[in-house]
Design a protein around this motif. Structure first.
Motif, PDB file in Angstrom:
ATOM      1  N   ARG A 130     -14.443  40.148  22.823  1.00 49.08           N
ATOM      2  CA  ARG A 130     -13.849  39.566  24.034  1.00 49.08           C
ATOM      3  C   ARG A 130     -13.966  40.624  25.136  1.00 49.08           C
ATOM      4  NH1 ARG A 130     -11.451  35.025  22.108  1.00 49.08           N
ATOM      5  NH2 ARG A 130     -10.599  34.474  24.160  1.00 49.08           N
ATOM      6  N   ILE A 131     -14.820  40.352  26.099  1.00 49.07           N
ATOM      7  CA  ILE A 131     -15.141  41.359  27.113  1.00 49.07           C
ATOM      8  C   ILE A 131     -15.150  40.724  28.494  1.00 49.07           C
ATOM      9  CG2 ILE A 131     -16.512  42.696  25.443  1.00 49.07           C
ATOM     10  CD1 ILE A 131     -19.035  41.643  26.809  1.00 49.07           C
ATOM     11  N   ALA A 132     -15.196  41.570  29.525  1.00 49.46           N
ATOM     12  CA  ALA A 132     -15.243  41.075  30.906  1.00 49.46           C
ATOM     13  C   ALA A 132     -16.074  42.010  31.770  1.00 49.46           C
ATOM     14  CB  ALA A 132     -13.833  40.941  31.478  1.00 49.46           C
ATOM     15  N   LEU A 133     -16.669  41.443  32.802  1.00 52.43           N
ATOM     16  CA  LEU A 133     -17.375  42.208  33.831  1.00 52.43           C
ATOM     17  C   LEU A 133     -16.550  42.199  35.099  1.00 52.43           C
ATOM     18  CD1 LEU A 133     -19.929  43.557  35.170  1.00 52.43           C
ATOM     19  CD2 LEU A 133     -20.673  41.220  35.724  1.00 52.43           C
ATOM     20  N   LEU A 134     -16.225  43.398  35.609  1.00 54.94           N
ATOM     21  CA  LEU A 134     -15.664  43.542  36.953  1.00 54.94           C
ATOM     22  C   LEU A 134     -16.820  43.996  37.837  1.00 54.94           C
ATOM     23  CD1 LEU A 134     -12.254  45.327  36.226  1.00 54.94           C
ATOM     24  CD2 LEU A 134     -12.695  42.885  36.545  1.00 54.94           C
ATOM     25  N   GLY A 135     -17.306  43.082  38.667  1.00 51.52           N
ATOM     26  CA  GLY A 135     -18.522  43.356  39.412  1.00 51.52           C
ATOM     27  C   GLY A 135     -18.278  43.898  40.808  1.00 51.52           C
ATOM     28  N   ALA A 136     -19.246  43.703  41.663  1.00 51.51           N
ATOM     29  CA  ALA A 136     -19.162  44.156  43.053  1.00 51.51           C
ATOM     30  C   ALA A 136     -18.105  43.337  43.798  1.00 51.51           C
ATOM     31  CB  ALA A 136     -20.525  43.987  43.711  1.00 51.51           C
ATOM     32  N   PRO A 137     -17.689  43.784  44.981  1.00 50.05           N
ATOM     33  CA  PRO A 137     -16.768  42.974  45.785  1.00 50.05           C
ATOM     34  C   PRO A 137     -17.349  41.588  46.066  1.00 50.05           C
ATOM     35  CG  PRO A 137     -16.895  45.200  46.657  1.00 50.05           C
ATOM     36  CD  PRO A 137     -17.960  45.099  45.606  1.00 50.05           C
ATOM     37  N   ALA A 138     -16.471  40.617  46.288  1.00 51.45           N
ATOM     38  CA  ALA A 138     -16.908  39.229  46.471  1.00 51.45           C
ATOM     39  C   ALA A 138     -17.918  39.090  47.597  1.00 51.45           C
ATOM     40  CB  ALA A 138     -15.681  38.355  46.741  1.00 51.45           C
ATOM     41  N   VAL A 139     -17.769  39.889  48.668  1.00 52.07           N
ATOM     42  CA  VAL A 139     -18.667  39.760  49.811  1.00 52.07           C
ATOM     43  C   VAL A 139     -20.112  40.073  49.429  1.00 52.07           C
ATOM     44  CG1 VAL A 139     -18.306  42.147  50.620  1.00 52.07           C
ATOM     45  CG2 VAL A 139     -18.957  40.370  52.246  1.00 52.07           C
ATOM     46  N   VAL A 140     -20.301  40.945  48.433  1.00 50.29           N
ATOM     47  CA  VAL A 140     -21.656  41.286  47.987  1.00 50.29           C
ATOM     48  C   VAL A 140     -22.304  40.087  47.298  1.00 50.29           C
ATOM     49  CG1 VAL A 140     -23.002  42.824  46.492  1.00 50.29           C
ATOM     50  CG2 VAL A 140     -21.076  43.732  47.805  1.00 50.29           C
ATOM     51  N   TYR A 141     -21.528  39.381  46.473  1.00 56.41           N
ATOM     52  CA  TYR A 141     -22.050  38.150  45.856  1.00 56.41           C
ATOM     53  C   TYR A 141     -22.268  37.075  46.911  1.00 56.41           C
ATOM     54  CZ  TYR A 141     -20.854  40.215  41.332  1.00 56.41           C
ATOM     55  OH  TYR A 141     -20.782  41.036  40.240  1.00 56.41           O
ATOM     56  N   ASP A 142     -21.364  36.982  47.874  1.00 60.52           N
ATOM     57  CA  ASP A 142     -21.489  35.974  48.919  1.00 60.52           C
ATOM     58  C   ASP A 142     -22.774  36.164  49.720  1.00 60.52           C
ATOM     59  OD1 ASP A 142     -19.071  34.945  48.106  1.00 60.52           O
ATOM     60  OD2 ASP A 142     -17.907  35.886  49.719  1.00 60.52           O
ATOM     61  N   ARG A 143     -23.196  37.429  49.879  1.00 61.18           N
ATOM     62  CA  ARG A 143     -24.459  37.700  50.589  1.00 61.18           C
ATOM     63  C   ARG A 143     -25.669  37.433  49.708  1.00 61.18           C
ATOM     64  NH1 ARG A 143     -22.062  42.591  52.625  1.00 61.18           N
ATOM     65  NH2 ARG A 143     -23.257  43.790  51.126  1.00 61.18           N
ATOM     66  N   ASP A 144     -25.417  37.132  48.432  1.00 61.83           N
ATOM     67  CA  ASP A 144     -26.516  36.844  47.496  1.00 61.83           C
ATOM     68  C   ASP A 144     -27.348  38.097  47.241  1.00 61.83           C
ATOM     69  OD1 ASP A 144     -27.430  34.870  45.834  1.00 61.83           O
ATOM     70  OD2 ASP A 144     -28.974  34.130  47.207  1.00 61.83           O
ATOM     71  N   THR A 145     -26.672  39.248  47.143  1.00 65.44           N
ATOM     72  CA  THR A 145     -27.374  40.517  46.952  1.00 65.44           C
ATOM     73  C   THR A 145     -27.973  40.583  45.551  1.00 65.44           C
ATOM     74  OG1 THR A 145     -25.776  41.524  48.447  1.00 65.44           O
ATOM     75  CG2 THR A 145     -27.159  43.014  47.167  1.00 65.44           C
ATOM     76  N   GLY A 146     -29.237  40.988  45.476  1.00 66.87           N
ATOM     77  CA  GLY A 146     -29.996  40.888  44.236  1.00 66.87           C
ATOM     78  C   GLY A 146     -29.420  41.657  43.065  1.00 66.87           C
ATOM     79  N   PHE A 147     -29.081  42.943  43.267  1.00 71.03           N
ATOM     80  CA  PHE A 147     -28.668  43.769  42.127  1.00 71.03           C
ATOM     81  C   PHE A 147     -27.390  43.238  41.486  1.00 71.03           C
ATOM     82  CE2 PHE A 147     -26.291  45.894  45.551  1.00 71.03           C
ATOM     83  CZ  PHE A 147     -25.054  46.084  44.953  1.00 71.03           C
ATOM     84  N   ALA A 148     -26.460  42.711  42.287  1.00 70.19           N
ATOM     85  CA  ALA A 148     -25.197  42.201  41.747  1.00 70.19           C
ATOM     86  C   ALA A 148     -25.438  40.958  40.898  1.00 70.19           C
ATOM     87  CB  ALA A 148     -24.234  41.892  42.886  1.00 70.19           C
ATOM     88  N   HIS A 149     -26.278  40.063  41.384  1.00 70.51           N
ATOM     89  CA  HIS A 149     -26.574  38.841  40.636  1.00 70.51           C
ATOM     90  C   HIS A 149     -27.312  39.146  39.342  1.00 70.51           C
ATOM     91  CE1 HIS A 149     -25.149  35.603  43.225  1.00 70.51           C
ATOM     92  NE2 HIS A 149     -25.509  36.341  44.258  1.00 70.51           N
ATOM     93  N   ARG A 150     -28.242  40.079  39.385  1.00 66.38           N
ATOM     94  CA  ARG A 150     -29.017  40.385  38.177  1.00 66.38           C
ATOM     95  C   ARG A 150     -28.146  41.055  37.113  1.00 66.38           C
ATOM     96  NH1 ARG A 150     -33.066  40.653  42.146  1.00 66.38           N
ATOM     97  NH2 ARG A 150     -34.754  39.228  41.604  1.00 66.38           N
ATOM     98  N   THR A 151     -27.240  41.930  37.529  1.00 63.83           N
ATOM     99  CA  THR A 151     -26.333  42.547  36.563  1.00 63.83           C
ATOM    100  C   THR A 151     -25.470  41.478  35.900  1.00 63.83           C
ATOM    101  OG1 THR A 151     -26.257  44.588  37.854  1.00 63.83           O
ATOM    102  CG2 THR A 151     -24.504  44.253  36.247  1.00 63.83           C
ATOM    103  N   ARG A 152     -24.912  40.589  36.693  1.00 67.11           N
ATOM    104  CA  ARG A 152     -24.055  39.532  36.143  1.00 67.11           C
ATOM    105  C   ARG A 152     -24.843  38.626  35.199  1.00 67.11           C
ATOM    106  NH1 ARG A 152     -20.819  35.911  40.372  1.00 67.11           N
ATOM    107  NH2 ARG A 152     -22.929  35.172  40.828  1.00 67.11           N
ATOM    108  N   ALA A 153     -26.088  38.302  35.567  1.00 65.96           N
ATOM    109  CA  ALA A 153     -26.906  37.465  34.681  1.00 65.96           C
ATOM    110  C   ALA A 153     -27.186  38.176  33.362  1.00 65.96           C
ATOM    111  CB  ALA A 153     -28.214  37.097  35.378  1.00 65.96           C
TER     112      ALA A 153
END
Length: 369
Positions: free
Chosen positions: A199-222
């Motif tokens: 049982r694990i979780a990812l705490l990623g980049a700030p929401a604004v980074v995902y909102d901008r559709d920034t590549g590195f954040a999306h690829r890490t989450r995927a």
């Protein structure tokens, strides 16, 4: 004539010395006993010169204190000997890490006898068009690349060579270099899975980074979510802000929804220390109750208490590669379209086998604290 005012020629005869700012390429050629073109080839690297001749020329350069005139060099080559680093300073970006990238670009460019024009305004395609239309720069290094970046169609049409630090969704016809963030997310999950965490979780980049559709954040989450699915692991993924109050609130909510959570991946350099502090305040010990893996520079991981198991963000190597690729393009040499650096995970004190309760249930220890 005093020794300071003379300089030996190739035949050993003393010749009047010049001030370094008056020494010409012809003086260097005469001192080294070679043609002017040979000196030019040694300094530019445009032709292969024998090691012995190259060393003789460089020794004369050092002896005479010769410094090529940048203006004359630019006129002769029709180059500005300047590259642009387009690094828009946007919210949600961690400045210390960005400066590591910028420093690597500047340092490497100097090794190629180029200066760097740092462009921090968020002007989008219009800014690139303005830079390319001038004679200020020979090429462009572009950062903070979005999945559907509005600058990309223009880059394909520009007459200036370019390299992207990051990958858009469609990278065809571009030259891109970056850490393989998909595999970085994958490496974090593989490590936790090997330690028995379910049982694990990812705490990623700030929401604004995902909102901008920034590549590195999306690829890490995927990489995180798809690898967790393959392992059959229960996984959450959510943005993470940078203030302590927000982080503690997010962690408290996460642990309330999943009190048996035993593994965290943090992809937010500015939040790493705050996450560790917040876990302690919520009664969770690292790594006894919760193992933590970060994607961050080594110095961030090594300063933490406990030291963090981490996947390195290789800012210096990415910056070096970006400039080297751009220089090869300026010389007309072929370059690969995609350069993805393999993630390197270093195990430190923040991860351990998953805690088990008295009935052998993974994650039961520490639950409900």
């Amino acid at each position: 004539m005093s020794p300071a005012s003379t300089s030996p020629g190739p035949d050993g005869a003393e010749q009047p010395a010049k001030r370094p700012d008056m020494v010409t390429i012809a003086d260097v050629a005469r001192h080294a006993g070679v043609a002017v073109s040979t000196v030019s080839y040694v300094l530019s690297g445009k032709r292969v010169i024998s090691a012995a001749t190259r060393e003789r020329v460089l020794a004369s350069v050092r002896k005479l204190g010769y410094h090529p005139n940048a203006g004359a060099r630019a006129l002769a080559s029709k180059r500005a000997n300047v590259i642009a680093l387009v690094l828009p300073l946007r919210s949600g970006m961690h400045l210390p890490v960005l400066m590591q990238f910028a420093t690597a670009v500047v340092t490497t460019a100097r090794q190629f006898d180029h200066d760097v024009l740092l462009v921090t305004a968020d002007e989008g395609a219009a800014g690139l068009r303005r830079i390319a239309a001038s004679a200020m720069v020979d090429g462009i290094v572009l950062m903070d690349v979005e999945m559907r970046d509005a600058r990309v169609p223009l880059l394909r049409r520009l007459g200036r060579p370019s390299v992207l630090i990051g990958f858009p969704a469609d990278a065809a016809g571009l030259t891109c270099v970056d850490l393989d963030f998909y595999r970085a997310g994958q490496a974090c999950v593989d490590h936790l899975a090997a330690l028995g965490h379910r049982r694990i979780a990812l705490l990623g980049a700030p929401a604004v980074v995902y909102d901008r559709d920034t590549g590195f954040a999306h690829r890490t989450r995927a990489g995180f979510t798809e690898t967790a699915r393959r392992h059959g692991i229960n996984a959450h993924a959510q943005p993470c802000e940078e203030s302590y109050e927000a982080i503690r609130r997010e962690l408290a909510g996460l642990l309330e929804r999943d009190p048996d959570l035993t593994g965290l991946v943090v992809h937010n350099e500015a939040a790493v220390g705050q996450v560790l502090t917040a876990l302690r305040s919520l009664g969770r010990a690292v790594p006894d109750d919760v193992s933590v893996v970060a994607i961050c520079p080594d110095e961030v991981a090594e300063r933490a208490d406990p030291t963090l198991t981490s996947v390195l963000i290789p800012a210096e190597e990415v910056g070096r590669q970006a400039v080297s690729l751009l220089m090869r393009k300026l010389e007309g040499d072929p370059v690969p379209e995609a350069t993805l650096l393999d993630p390197r995970l270093t195990v430190r004190a923040s991860t351990a086998p998953a805690a088990t309760g008295p009935n052998g249930v993974v994650g039961a220890a520490g639950a409900g604290r």
